[in-house]
Design an enzyme around this catalytic site. Structure first.
Site, mmCIF file in Angstrom:
data_model
loop_
_atom_site.group_PDB
_atom_site.id
_atom_site.type_symbol
_atom_site.label_atom_id
_atom_site.label_comp_id
_atom_site.label_asym_id
_atom_site.label_seq_id
_atom_site.Cartn_x
_atom_site.Cartn_y
_atom_site.Cartn_z
ATOM 1 N N ARG A 6 -22.287 31.467 14.131
ATOM 2 C CA ARG A 6 -23.077 30.830 15.613
ATOM 3 C C ARG A 6 -22.395 30.887 16.953
ATOM 4 N NH1 ARG A 6 -20.169 27.532 10.492
ATOM 5 N NH2 ARG A 6 -18.033 27.444 12.510
ATOM 6 N N ASN A 44 -22.888 28.999 8.476
ATOM 7 C CA ASN A 44 -21.815 28.610 7.727
ATOM 8 C C ASN A 44 -20.668 29.413 8.384
ATOM 9 O OD1 ASN A 44 -23.317 26.224 5.776
ATOM 10 N ND2 ASN A 44 -23.712 28.773 4.214
ATOM 11 N N CYS A 45 -20.987 30.968 9.066
ATOM 12 C CA CYS A 45 -19.941 31.545 9.636
ATOM 13 C C CYS A 45 -19.775 30.870 10.973
ATOM 14 C CB CYS A 45 -20.896 33.223 9.841
ATOM 15 S SG CYS A 45 -19.803 34.265 10.758
ATOM 16 N N GLY A 46 -18.640 31.086 11.613
ATOM 17 C CA GLY A 46 -18.099 30.807 12.478
ATOM 18 C C GLY A 46 -19.082 31.810 13.668
#
Length: 120
Positions: A15, A10-12
């Site tokens: 990712r 969920n963390c950019g």
């Protein structure tokens, strides 16, 4: 090269780090630490491998950091480890481990320099 990423999908930033690794042809071991939290000794070992105080791996934003009083003077590593064990979201991400070294890769481009260092 054996690479492990403590990842939150969920963390950019997390990712992006994963994408940088894959673009370099690296298929890392991915540990979704919210589903499979590291134990106390593993968290302490991550800080040791990173060469930073445990506090440097603790995330404040979007976590119960303030509510737990973790910013107060005198909070010990044992208390931080207790808090991370109870609330794995407190562990900042992404943490990349290459061999016997680790690094918190924020911003995500930090992983590129870390890879270059590891390959040198």
């Amino acid at each position: 090269m054996d690479v492990t990423v403590y990842h939150n999908p969920n963390c950019g930033t997390s990712r992006n780090v994963l994408a940088f690794l894959i673009q370099r042809g690296i298929q890392p071991t991915v540990i979704e630490y919210l589903k499979t939290p590291p134990n106390r000794s593993e968290v302490a070992d991550l800080a040791r491998k990173a060469g930073v105080p445990l506090r440097d791996l603790v995330r404040e934003k979007g976590t119960p950091f303030a509510e737990l009083g973790l910013g107060e003077p005198g909070v010990t590593d044992a208390q931080l480890l207790d808090a991370i064990e109870a609330h794995p979201i407190l562990l900042n991400r992404p943490i990349v481990v290459i061999g016997d070294r680790a690094r918190l890769c924020r911003p995500s481009e930090t992983v590129l320099a870390f890879l270059d260092e590891a390959q040198a």
